[in-house]
Design an enzyme around this catalytic site. Structure first.
Site, PDB file in Angstrom:
ATOM      1  N   LYS A  64      18.888  48.537  63.792  1.00 22.49           N
ATOM      2  CA  LYS A  64      19.559  49.105  62.612  1.00 22.49           C
ATOM      3  C   LYS A  64      18.301  48.644  61.793  1.00 22.49           C
ATOM      4  CE  LYS A  64      24.283  48.171  62.638  1.00 22.49           C
ATOM      5  NZ  LYS A  64      25.067  49.229  61.735  1.00 22.49           N
ATOM      6  N   GLY A  74      45.768  46.700  32.344  1.00 24.93           N
ATOM      7  CA  GLY A  74      46.240  46.082  33.829  1.00 24.93           C
ATOM      8  C   GLY A  74      47.277  45.003  33.790  1.00 24.93           C
ATOM      9  N   GLN A 124      30.019  49.824  36.684  1.00 24.97           N
ATOM     10  CA  GLN A 124      31.025  50.063  37.351  1.00 24.97           C
ATOM     11  C   GLN A 124      32.220  50.777  36.534  1.00 24.97           C
ATOM     12  OE1 GLN A 124      31.927  47.357  41.291  1.00 24.97           O
ATOM     13  NE2 GLN A 124      30.657  46.540  39.515  1.00 24.97           N
ATOM     14  N   ASP A 184      40.127  47.492  39.169  1.00 22.43           N
ATOM     15  CA  ASP A 184      40.260  46.752  40.192  1.00 22.43           C
ATOM     16  C   ASP A 184      41.488  46.906  40.995  1.00 22.43           C
ATOM     17  OD1 ASP A 184      38.458  44.903  38.954  1.00 22.43           O
ATOM     18  OD2 ASP A 184      40.139  43.955  37.653  1.00 22.43           O
ATOM     19  N   THR A 226      42.891  50.005  35.459  1.00 17.90           N
ATOM     20  CA  THR A 226      41.930  49.134  35.775  1.00 17.90           C
ATOM     21  C   THR A 226      41.091  49.453  36.960  1.00 17.90           C
ATOM     22  OG1 THR A 226      41.660  46.759  36.529  1.00 17.90           O
ATOM     23  CG2 THR A 226      43.828  47.947  36.915  1.00 17.90           C
ATOM     24  N   ALA A 277      29.350  50.363  55.205  1.00 20.81           N
ATOM     25  CA  ALA A 277      28.567  49.217  54.983  1.00 20.81           C
ATOM     26  C   ALA A 277      28.787  48.282  56.365  1.00 20.81           C
ATOM     27  CB  ALA A 277      29.236  48.072  53.892  1.00 20.81           C
TER      28      ALA A 277
HETATM   29  O1  F6P Z   1      39.377  43.891  35.197  1.00 24.38           O
HETATM   30  C1  F6P Z   1      38.239  44.572  35.104  1.00 24.38           C
HETATM   31  C2  F6P Z   1      37.077  43.883  35.267  1.00 24.38           C
HETATM   32  O2  F6P Z   1      35.891  44.834  35.154  1.00 24.38           O
HETATM   33  C3  F6P Z   1      36.885  43.058  36.637  1.00 24.38           C
HETATM   34  O3  F6P Z   1      36.648  43.583  37.706  1.00 24.38           O
HETATM   35  C4  F6P Z   1      36.014  41.921  36.138  1.00 24.38           C
HETATM   36  O4  F6P Z   1      36.109  40.530  36.730  1.00 24.38           O
HETATM   37  C5  F6P Z   1      36.375  41.758  34.638  1.00 24.38           C
HETATM   38  O5  F6P Z   1      37.100  42.873  34.239  1.00 24.38           O
HETATM   39  C6  F6P Z   1      35.051  41.596  33.703  1.00 24.38           C
HETATM   40  O6  F6P Z   1      35.428  41.400  32.590  1.00 24.38           O
HETATM   41  P1  F6P Z   1      34.429  41.178  31.223  1.00 24.38           P
HETATM   42  O7  F6P Z   1      34.253  42.789  30.803  1.00 24.38           O
HETATM   43  O8  F6P Z   1      35.303  40.728  30.069  1.00 24.38           O
HETATM   44  O9  F6P Z   1      33.410  40.383  31.657  1.00 24.38           O
END
Ligand code: F6P
Length: 320
Positions: A214, A102, A252, A128, A126, A187
């Site tokens: 809801k 990333g 995730q 993100d 990534t 959501a």
């Molecule tokens: O950059 C990917 C990510 O999963 C982010 O979404 C999250 O904030 C971070 O890495 C978590 O990092 P680590 O695995 O080092 O705790």
């Protein structure tokens, strides 16, 4: 260009393995040798480099994580670290390096290029999706689907108990993941760092939602949008509803990559090798619409990528 190195750096993302496989096989197709670097920049500093052949990347296209492993590496942020990477690259006879990772990994890659002059191509991977110069990154689609898989199940229990759920998704300082997940999940609310929200307002709207019959309400919240536990407490206090928190966390980041993540990884990996062969010096591969493109590596971590606000607004309208 005779020998290229490949490294996965920063947080892992589903599809990194498919990218490694693509790089290795396309490089071999073009008559190049490939060296794999273990454990990200930490491995480059420590000289953990070994040859990869076609068979060493068999059976990995469907596996999450990275067979090369990865690491958060503080040392690469120092001039000493950069110097040691430069030494490893020279000692291994690497003529070009492909960095799968990333924005943080590309910043370091730019510095390695500055110090060594070595051609470097980045492959954005990534969950993100916060890398400028590409519409999407390897792993993003998988993470969206992984989150949805769980939130669909949360919706069932939320409805049965008539509860409000706050579901925290990853995304570091950005809301790309939260917006896609929130829109796809239907959501009721999406909280992201890019948009100020007013919790009192949200509480009033939750109450209106109840009045409209809801049975469940789900708030998808990006990890960078605040303290999810405190938000749950405040909503409980102000509405008197039963509110539960689920932090999806690292789940995730694992699991088999989706078709989209695999195909993107195949295309990015192949193009990264081709760019090195064409004489690229400091680039990243990306996708714009359906076109695989090349952008300057510095642009990818210096520029802030825009969030698609129309998706956020659509999610708001659809949640009524
Ligand atoms: O950059 C990917 C990510 O999963 C982010 O979404 C999250 O904030 C971070 O890495 C978590 O990092 P680590 O695995 O080092 O705790």
């Amino acid at each position: 260009m005779r020998r290229i190195g490949v490294v996965t750096a920063g947080g892992d993302a589903p599809g990194m393995n498919a990218a490694i496989r693509s790089i290795v096989r396309v490089a071999i197709f073009h008559g190049l040798k490939v060296l794999g670097v273990e454990r990200g920049y930490a491995g480059l500093i420590e000289g953990q480099v070994h040859p990869l052949d076609s068979r060493s990347v068999s059976g990995i296209i469907n596996r999450g994580g990275t067979i090369l492993r990865t690491a958060r590496c503080e040392e690469i942020k120092t001039s000493q670290g950069i110097q040691e990477v430069k030494n490893t690259l020279k000692a291994s006879g690497i003529d070009g390096l492909i960095v799968i990772g990333g924005g943080g990994s590309f910043k370091a890659a730019s510095e390695v290029h500055e110090a060594s002059g070595l051609p470097i191509v980045g492959v954005p991977a990534t969950i993100d999706n916060d890398v400028a110069g590409t519409d999407t990154t390897i792993g993003f689609d998988t993470a969206i689907n992984t989150a949805l898989f769980t939130i669909d199940r949360i919706r069932d229990t939320a409805t049965s108990h008539e509860r409000v759920f706050v579901v925290e998704v990853m995304g570091r300082k950005r809301g790309f993941l939260a917006v896609e997940v929130g829109l796809a999940e239907g959501a009721e609310f999406i909280l992201i760092p890019e948009i100020k929200y007013n919790l009192e307002d949200i509480c009033r709207k939750l109450e209106q939602g109840r009045r409209k019959s809801k049975t469940s309400q789900i708030i998808v919240m990006a990890e960078g949008a605040g303290n999810s536990a405190a938000i749950v407490e405040q909503i409980e206090r102000e509405t008197g509803y039963e509110v539960r928190l689920t932090v999806l966390g690292h789940a995730q980041r694992g699991g088999p990559p989706t078709a989209r993540s695999r195909i993107l990884a195949n295309q990015f990996g192949a193009y990264a090798v081709e760019l090195l062969l064409k004489g690229a010096k400091k680039n990243m591969v990306g996708i714009k619409g359906r076109r695989i493109v090349s952008v300057d590596l510095d642009y990818t971590w210096k520029e802030r990528k825009d969030l698609d606000m129309s998706r956020y607004r659509l999610a708001e309208i659809l949640s009524s």
